[in-house]
Scaffold this motif. Structure first.
Motif, PDB file in Angstrom:
ATOM      1  N   ARG A   1      -4.108   5.409   1.862  1.00 34.57           N
ATOM      2  CA  ARG A   1      -4.893   6.297   1.001  1.00 34.57           C
ATOM      3  C   ARG A   1      -4.866   7.734   1.542  1.00 34.57           C
ATOM      4  O   ARG A   1      -4.758   8.699   0.781  1.00 34.57           O
ATOM      5  N   ALA A   2      -4.987   7.878   2.854  1.00 39.24           N
ATOM      6  CA  ALA A   2      -4.964   9.213   3.466  1.00 39.24           C
ATOM      7  C   ALA A   2      -3.605   9.879   3.280  1.00 39.24           C
ATOM      8  O   ALA A   2      -3.519  11.062   2.922  1.00 39.24           O
ATOM      9  N   ARG A   3      -2.523   9.138   3.517  1.00 41.74           N
ATOM     10  CA  ARG A   3      -1.180   9.701   3.322  1.00 41.74           C
ATOM     11  C   ARG A   3      -0.951  10.028   1.854  1.00 41.74           C
ATOM     12  O   ARG A   3      -0.295  11.024   1.525  1.00 41.74           O
ATOM     13  N   GLY A   4      -1.503   9.200   0.976  1.00 43.76           N
ATOM     14  CA  GLY A   4      -1.372   9.460  -0.452  1.00 43.76           C
ATOM     15  C   GLY A   4      -1.974  10.794  -0.842  1.00 43.76           C
ATOM     16  O   GLY A   4      -1.393  11.548  -1.631  1.00 43.76           O
TER      17      GLY A   4
ATOM     18  N   GLY B   1     -13.914   7.888   3.160  1.00 44.76           N
ATOM     19  CA  GLY B   1     -13.509   7.341   4.456  1.00 44.76           C
ATOM     20  C   GLY B   1     -12.026   7.325   4.719  1.00 44.76           C
ATOM     21  O   GLY B   1     -11.569   6.636   5.636  1.00 44.76           O
ATOM     22  N   VAL B   2     -11.227   8.074   3.918  1.00 49.91           N
ATOM     23  CA  VAL B   2      -9.787   8.097   4.189  1.00 49.91           C
ATOM     24  C   VAL B   2      -9.540   8.653   5.589  1.00 49.91           C
ATOM     25  O   VAL B   2     -10.200   9.590   6.022  1.00 49.91           O
TER      26      VAL B   2
ATOM     27  N   VAL C   1       1.148   5.682  -1.688  1.00 44.42           N
ATOM     28  CA  VAL C   1       1.865   6.833  -1.132  1.00 44.42           C
ATOM     29  C   VAL C   1       3.027   7.217  -2.056  1.00 44.42           C
ATOM     30  O   VAL C   1       2.990   8.261  -2.712  1.00 44.42           O
ATOM     31  N   LYS C   2       4.021   6.362  -2.150  1.00 44.45           N
ATOM     32  CA  LYS C   2       5.210   6.719  -2.938  1.00 44.45           C
ATOM     33  C   LYS C   2       4.880   6.837  -4.422  1.00 44.45           C
ATOM     34  O   LYS C   2       5.343   7.759  -5.100  1.00 44.45           O
TER      35      LYS C   2
ATOM     36  N   PHE D   1       0.830  -1.200   0.000  1.00 47.25           N
ATOM     37  CA  PHE D   1       0.000   0.000   0.000  1.00 47.25           C
ATOM     38  C   PHE D   1       0.871   1.258   0.000  1.00 47.25           C
ATOM     39  O   PHE D   1       0.571   2.231  -0.685  1.00 47.25           O
ATOM     40  N   ASP D   2       1.958   1.229   0.765  1.00 52.00           N
ATOM     41  CA  ASP D   2       2.845   2.389   0.829  1.00 52.00           C
ATOM     42  C   ASP D   2       3.516   2.633  -0.519  1.00 52.00           C
ATOM     43  O   ASP D   2       3.620   3.772  -0.989  1.00 52.00           O
TER      44      ASP D   2
END
Length: 302
Positions: free
Chosen positions: A130-133, A117-118, A92-93, A87-88
């Motif tokens: 997803r939120a960090r993304g 819902g992030v 994210v990356k 996921f990261d």
């Protein structure tokens, strides 16, 4: 309009391939950026598309994919981690790389597909990623538009297909009491929203939450599907404590049918917020699940 280039990362996915077709219909020349762009047959619009083999972990490939584009969409998704696909790495990356390269290439507009819902504090790794993304995308491309669809349905989806399979059982287990609320959204409506965001400047730097025309509880969704299929089944409430034990056992399988992250999603509502920008702000009247069951879930397909 003069032909302009749009790049769709994840252009062979469930949403991505609809976005490709919608953009091509709107007059864009579309780069289908995916690891295996040949996986989807776009022969009917071949003059409007350019398949590009891209792994979003490869900076050079991402840069080449966005070069000369006026519009880019990140529709890449990963729902189950496998090996070095985490996921990261993807949400994210990879998302940050697309946003950063798009900005450096002079892309005018970027739409980043996230989800309702992030929450960076969620117990779910998927939801946290997803939120960090979203955060890293906005830091890298401050005018990026965030699109958060509810659970999507369509003619070849995972959502309705899984419900159809579940209702083969004489007793259908519910997540808890089945009272969590959902706002399923038609995938073609989401694609139409992306095209509108390509056309207009007003959505830049905004967040859009996209839900379908009706809200249901999970229990109601099952009842709607069973009624459509002509099936009568007992719906059995199952406490989340038991579901967590089951998921722990299933996690030992190579491809578990239910993951911890999916279970977390079923413990909360998945609806558009009261003050959110929605389809209405884009001039789109979204379909409800019941409007399209004949098309998306044929009763003669087994």
């Amino acid at each position: 309009m003069n032909e302009q280039i749009a790049t769709v990362f994840g252009g062979t996915g469930f949403l991505g391939r609809r976005v490709v077709r919608a953009l091509a219909t709107a007059g864009y020349r579309v780069r289908v950026a995916a690891r295996h762009p040949e996986d989807v047959d776009f022969s009917d619009i071949k003059d409007q598309i350019a398949p590009v083999a891209v792994d979003i972990r490869n900076e050079r490939r991402v840069t080449e994919a966005v070069s000369g584009s006026v519009f880019a969409v990140n529709a890449v998704s990963l729902y189950v981690e496998r090996g070095d696909l985490t996921f990261d790495t993807i949400h994210v990356k990879g998302a940050e790389r697309i946003a950063r390269c798009a900005r450096a290439a002079g892309v005018d507009r970027l739409v980043h597909i996230s989800g309702l819902g992030v929450d960076e504090h969620s117990p779910s790794k998927f939801i946290r990623a997803r939120a960090r993304g979203e955060q890293v995308v906005c830091n890298a491309f401050e005018r990026a538009t965030l699109v958060r669809p509810s659970v999507m349905f369509g003619s070849d989806d995972a959502f309705l297909s899984s419900l159809k399979t579940a209702t083969l059982l004489p007793v259908v287990p519910l997540f808890g009491k089945g009272n969590n609320r959902l706002q399923p959204v038609y995938v073609e409506d989401v694609a139409a929203a992306v095209v509108e965001l390509a056309r207009q400047a007003g959505g830049q730097g905004q967040v859009f939450e996209l839900g379908g025309g009706s809200v249901y509880t999970y229990r109601q969704v099952l009842q709607v599907v069973m009624s459509h299929l002509g099936r009568r089944r007992v719906l059995l409430p199952v406490p989340f404590t038991l579901w967590r034990l089951l998921v722990a056992t299933l996690s030992l399988m190579p491809n578990p049918p239910l993951t911890r992250d999916q279970l977390v999603l079923m413990q909360s509502d998945n609806m558009v917020g009261e003050n959110a920008k929605t389809f209405a702000d884009l001039g789109i009247d979204p379909y409800s699940l019941e409007d399209l069951l004949d098309e998306c879930l044929p009763t003669n397909s087994g």
